[in-house]
Design a protein around this motif. Sequence first.
Motif, PDB file in Angstrom:
ATOM      1  N   THR A  30     -40.313  -3.941  74.447  1.00  0.00           N
ATOM      2  CA  THR A  30     -40.062  -5.450  74.144  1.00  0.00           C
ATOM      3  C   THR A  30     -40.439  -5.805  73.008  1.00  0.00           C
ATOM      4  OG1 THR A  30     -42.832  -5.484  74.270  1.00  0.00           O
ATOM      5  CG2 THR A  30     -41.267  -5.363  76.530  1.00  0.00           C
ATOM      6  N   SER A  38     -45.862  -0.853  83.965  1.00  0.00           N
ATOM      7  CA  SER A  38     -45.943  -2.258  83.601  1.00  0.00           C
ATOM      8  C   SER A  38     -45.204  -3.119  84.506  1.00  0.00           C
ATOM      9  CB  SER A  38     -44.687  -2.641  82.265  1.00  0.00           C
ATOM     10  OG  SER A  38     -44.484  -1.388  81.085  1.00  0.00           O
ATOM     11  N   PRO A  76     -43.652  -5.757  86.240  1.00  0.00           N
ATOM     12  CA  PRO A  76     -42.037  -7.059  86.417  1.00  0.00           C
ATOM     13  C   PRO A  76     -42.782  -8.155  86.150  1.00  0.00           C
ATOM     14  CG  PRO A  76     -42.435  -6.063  89.187  1.00  0.00           C
ATOM     15  CD  PRO A  76     -43.831  -5.291  87.476  1.00  0.00           C
ATOM     16  N   HIS A  77     -42.925  -8.731  86.245  1.00  0.00           N
ATOM     17  CA  HIS A  77     -43.123 -10.612  85.872  1.00  0.00           C
ATOM     18  C   HIS A  77     -43.811 -10.802  84.926  1.00  0.00           C
ATOM     19  CE1 HIS A  77     -43.352 -10.351  90.244  1.00  0.00           C
ATOM     20  NE2 HIS A  77     -43.516  -9.197  91.087  1.00  0.00           N
ATOM     21  N   VAL A 122     -43.698  -8.054  82.154  1.00  0.00           N
ATOM     22  CA  VAL A 122     -42.009  -8.216  81.771  1.00  0.00           C
ATOM     23  C   VAL A 122     -41.209  -8.940  81.375  1.00  0.00           C
ATOM     24  CG1 VAL A 122     -40.335  -6.225  80.878  1.00  0.00           C
ATOM     25  CG2 VAL A 122     -42.551  -5.888  81.870  1.00  0.00           C
ATOM     26  N   GLY A 123     -40.711 -10.138  82.376  1.00  0.00           N
ATOM     27  CA  GLY A 123     -39.716 -10.184  83.328  1.00  0.00           C
ATOM     28  C   GLY A 123     -39.819 -11.757  81.985  1.00  0.00           C
ATOM     29  N   TYR A 142     -32.952  -2.314  76.172  1.00  0.00           N
ATOM     30  CA  TYR A 142     -32.835  -1.522  77.083  1.00  0.00           C
ATOM     31  C   TYR A 142     -32.017  -0.458  76.950  1.00  0.00           C
ATOM     32  CZ  TYR A 142     -35.793  -4.857  79.666  1.00  0.00           C
ATOM     33  OH  TYR A 142     -37.179  -5.464  79.930  1.00  0.00           O
ATOM     34  N   VAL A 161     -32.723  -2.837  85.664  1.00  0.00           N
ATOM     35  CA  VAL A 161     -33.309  -3.963  85.340  1.00  0.00           C
ATOM     36  C   VAL A 161     -33.572  -5.198  85.829  1.00  0.00           C
ATOM     37  CG1 VAL A 161     -33.469  -4.231  82.716  1.00  0.00           C
ATOM     38  CG2 VAL A 161     -33.144  -2.247  83.422  1.00  0.00           C
ATOM     39  N   THR A 213     -35.290  -5.909  89.239  1.00  0.00           N
ATOM     40  CA  THR A 213     -36.777  -5.851  89.008  1.00  0.00           C
ATOM     41  C   THR A 213     -37.482  -7.005  87.592  1.00  0.00           C
ATOM     42  OG1 THR A 213     -36.263  -3.310  89.142  1.00  0.00           O
ATOM     43  CG2 THR A 213     -38.541  -4.048  87.995  1.00  0.00           C
ATOM     44  N   HIS A 214     -36.962  -6.685  86.701  1.00  0.00           N
ATOM     45  CA  HIS A 214     -37.051  -7.917  85.910  1.00  0.00           C
ATOM     46  C   HIS A 214     -37.031  -9.363  85.090  1.00  0.00           C
ATOM     47  CE1 HIS A 214     -40.486  -4.307  84.309  1.00  0.00           C
ATOM     48  NE2 HIS A 214     -39.003  -3.543  84.117  1.00  0.00           N
ATOM     49  N   TYR A 215     -35.876  -9.728  85.632  1.00  0.00           N
ATOM     50  CA  TYR A 215     -34.948 -10.659  85.759  1.00  0.00           C
ATOM     51  C   TYR A 215     -34.368 -11.297  86.983  1.00  0.00           C
ATOM     52  CZ  TYR A 215     -35.750  -9.570  81.498  1.00  0.00           C
ATOM     53  OH  TYR A 215     -36.139  -8.342  80.128  1.00  0.00           O
TER      54      TYR A 215
END
Length: 313
Positions: free
Chosen positions: A164, A189, A191-192, A194-195, A201, A217, A220-222
């Motif tokens: 990040t 990590s 995911p919330h 990171v998002g 990536y 990705v 999971t993250h966005y």
Amino acid sequence: MTHPSAPTPPVSAAPRFGLIIVGDEILSGKRADKHMSKVIELLKARGLQLDYADYVGDSPERITPTLKRAFASGDVVFSCGGIGATPDDHTRQCAASALGRDLVLHPEAEALIRQRMQDLAYEQGTVYEADRPDNIHRLNMGVFPAGADIIPNPFNKIPGFFCTGEERVDDGQFSAGPPQGELIPSGGSDPHEVGKRGGVYFVPGFPVMAWPMIEWVLDTHYRHLFQTSAWIEKSVIVFGAMEAALTPLMEDIERDYADVKVFSLPSVDHPEFGRHIELGVKGAPDLVARAYPALLAGLKMFNVKLGPELVQK
């Protein structure tokens, strides 16, 4: 260890999406890039869009500043290619340089790579020798910038990684990413979290690996950025007009109909329409339903010929 030169990206509630394609073979024409069209497709299926793309050869002098910009942008950027362990693969090293971090063997990546080598030995009917020079060399594929997390690779288990750009490294230790094959991590990590921010990536150049990893990705993250509302694009083919003359009309439409985007796509040698401009609006159906008639009404002020109307959902 984290160095003070590491860039700190701005925080953005809605990061843009970028793409970096690494490889001399793309720029020389030896291979045609397939990643950009696929990433556009993957994003579009989730109501998102690609904002920009960069193509970079296998040159650390070019890869490193490109990654520095990506980390500093706060965007969600996918980097395809150059994460192998051959002399022409520089992306992992350049990522560490761009962040001002050390390269360290990621413990979970090491375990996955060793598991992959054991699987191969079993399939080939040979004995796995952990200390054999070629097996030791393969562990370089799990050497990432300190603080990186892994991206699961469903094809052969050898993971990609992401960073990040934030100052979250503790004595070179890693935060383990989600276990292979799991959508929501049981540890490591969140995911919330990171998002809430962007990141870069890193995935292999092979589409069979890269594309499902990019999907992982996004999902999971966005997922919170996915646009589930309806969207429509309506346009008309315009003959005998110049873009400069139509610009004031386009500006008026965008001013009068907030959240609608006006677009102009000129062509000089279209196989069906020849020289023309495709002029249209896109956005939520109810907004387009009001803005598009206004666009057609505005075109009546110009001495132009209109061709067919186009609709895309």
